[in-house]
Design an enzyme around this catalytic site. Structure first.
Site, PDB file in Angstrom:
ATOM      1  N   GLY A 103       0.820  -1.216   0.000  1.00  0.00           N
ATOM      2  CA  GLY A 103       0.000   0.000   0.000  1.00  0.00           C
ATOM      3  C   GLY A 103       0.845   1.252   0.000  1.00  0.00           C
ATOM      4  O   GLY A 103       1.202   1.768   1.071  1.00  0.00           O
ATOM      5  N   THR A 141       2.324   9.654  -8.509  1.00  0.00           N
ATOM      6  CA  THR A 141       3.748   9.335  -8.562  1.00  0.00           C
ATOM      7  C   THR A 141       4.536  10.024  -7.444  1.00  0.00           C
ATOM      8  O   THR A 141       5.606   9.563  -7.057  1.00  0.00           O
ATOM      9  CB  THR A 141       4.294   9.795  -9.933  1.00  0.00           C
ATOM     10  OG1 THR A 141       3.460   9.229 -10.955  1.00  0.00           O
ATOM     11  CG2 THR A 141       5.714   9.345 -10.149  1.00  0.00           C
ATOM     12  N   GLU A 181      12.378  -4.603  -6.947  1.00  0.00           N
ATOM     13  CA  GLU A 181      11.095  -4.604  -7.649  1.00  0.00           C
ATOM     14  C   GLU A 181      11.304  -4.376  -9.144  1.00  0.00           C
ATOM     15  O   GLU A 181      10.745  -5.081  -9.986  1.00  0.00           O
ATOM     16  CB  GLU A 181      10.206  -3.507  -7.056  1.00  0.00           C
ATOM     17  CG  GLU A 181       8.843  -3.432  -7.713  1.00  0.00           C
ATOM     18  CD  GLU A 181       7.926  -2.390  -7.054  1.00  0.00           C
ATOM     19  OE1 GLU A 181       8.372  -1.669  -6.153  1.00  0.00           O
ATOM     20  OE2 GLU A 181       6.759  -2.307  -7.469  1.00  0.00           O
TER      21      GLU A 181
END
Ligand code: FAD
Length: 378
Positions: free
Chosen positions: A122, A130, A244
């Protein structure tokens, strides 16, 4: 071939074998119904792939990021969609690096055994977009608890996760010197929170991504669920972004390879004007260009993962890998659709689905590049 390549190939083969037990019809059906691919995620979990980054002392395989990248690439290359579960691999980095020994002991073995799913992240909010530092969700300390109020958007897999890694503001923006300070990361036990200050609303999107809006209304989170130091959360989230980006880039390489294999096969067998369409250079060249772009991007993904695994700085390479790989997968998707002509639009070819799915990575997670020292846009 080095020992490392050999191991990665073994991983690829094992993952490909598992994926082969989920035929394309499974993915068409889950996509059509916007149904979470629970069976697939369970199978990956049971085989230990989703916990491969967890150190052995906590019940995982303790593999390097390059191995996790190989797992995700192979999933995408098989035509499947790893977005249903990829977050577990990069979210846990924050817990591994900044979690307390007690948090690691409490959560990681259960995640490794598949008893807890750590799939929800979250961060993004509707108004901040952004600009993560301007998020408005707050966590206010009250004794041994934090009270969370606010809203997240695009919190994917929230309905299919037990835990959420949450970024919230713990010190008002006006009271910190830098706006990136005063943000903190928490582990939220979502099952306990649902209906007690946490509400989830699914968002239907152009892909089957189980994404949601999440609302916090005086949700109480035990103070012991704070990860690392209060106020340092932005740095922790940024730290996790290299992993990521590398993992998402690997997925894009898998997508690109799937599109290229599919287009090559079709160009060889589809006959129009009395010859295979692949005999025409107008069909060959876009396939070759997509192949070159994918292979070049794959080298950057490999390099970024190798630097990451060596503990070396890799922000620049992780960014470039994500950007190049996302562009390569989109180029390959567009080429594959074009090569198939009208049939590319038919659900049964799976191209239109993969085309929609791979488009996401031009947008999420955000890719910025400050390598050249140009003035920052924020
Ligand atoms: C399917 C899906 C799943 C997602 N899953 C998650 C998740 O699990 N957890 C999570 O936290 N987030 C998730 N996201 C959120 C995702 O990371 C954001 O959508 C992304 O960061 C962009 O934010 P935004 O949509 O608010 O776009 P905005 O910030 O509103 O930007 C809109 C457009 O403007 C461009 N833009 C904005 N600022 C600049 C600038 N300074 N210079 C140039 N261009 C700019 C952007 O690149 C974009 O093209 C997901 C999003 C989607 C669509």
């Amino acid at each position: 071939m080095s020992a490392r390549d050999h191991d990665l190939n073994e991983i690829r083969e094992a993952v490909a074998k598992l994926c082969a037990t989920f035929p394309m019809e499974y993915w068409r059906e889950t996509d059509r119904e916007r149904r979470y691919p629970t069976e697939f995620v369970r199978a990956l979990t049971a085989a230990g792939w989703l916990s491969c980054l967890i150190p052995e002392e906590y019940g995982g395989a303790g593999l390097p990021l390059a191995a996790a990248a190989a797992v995700l690439e192979e999933i995408q290359k098989s035509g499947a969609n790893g977005a249903a579960c990829h977050a577990q691999m990069y979210i846990m980095g924050t817990l591994l690096r900044h979690g307390s020994p007690a948090q690691k002991r409490d959560y990681l073995p259960k995640v490794a055994r598949g008893e807890l799913r750590l799939q929800a992240f979250g961060v993004t909010e509707p108004t901040a977009g952004t600009d993560t530092s301007s998020i408005r969700t707050t966590a206010t300390r009250k004794g041994e608890r934090y009270v969370v109020n606010g809203q997240k958007v695009w919190t994917s897999r929230a309905e299919h996760s037990d835990l959420m890694l949450l970024l919230a503001r713990t010190t008002p923006r006006e009271q910190v010197q830098k706006r990136t300070e005063g943000l903190s990361v928490f582990i939220v036990d979502m099952k306990a929170a649902l209906g007690h200050g946490l509400a989830i609303r699914p968002i239907r999107t152009m892909i089957n991504h189980a994404t949601t809006e999440v609302f916090f209304d005086s949700l109480e989170v035990p103070a012991e669920n704070l990860v690392g130091e209060e106020g340092q959360g932005f740095r922790y989230i940024l730290d996790g972004m290299n992993a990521e980006r590398i993992l998402i880039a690997a997925e894009c390489i898998g997508d690109a390879r799937w599109f290229i294999a599919k287009a090559t096969a079709y160009a060889g067998e589809r006959r129009v004007f009395g010859r295979p369409i692949g005999q025409n250079q107008g069909v060959q060249f876009p396939i070759a260009r997509a192949y070159m772009a994918a292979e070049a991007a794959a080298l950057m993904v490999e390099r970024a993962a190798a630097l990451y695994d060596a503990g070396a700085p890799c922000g620049k390479e992780a960014n470039m890998a994500k950007q190049l790989a996302a562009e390569a997968s989109w180029q390959a998707g567009d080429m594959c659709l074009q090569t198939h002509g009208g049939f590319g639009f038919a659900e049964e070819y799976d191209i239109e689905r993969k085309f929609r799915e791979t488009r996401l990575y031009q947008i999420a997670p955000i890719s910025t590049n400050h390598v050249l020292g140009l003035p920052r846009s924020y």
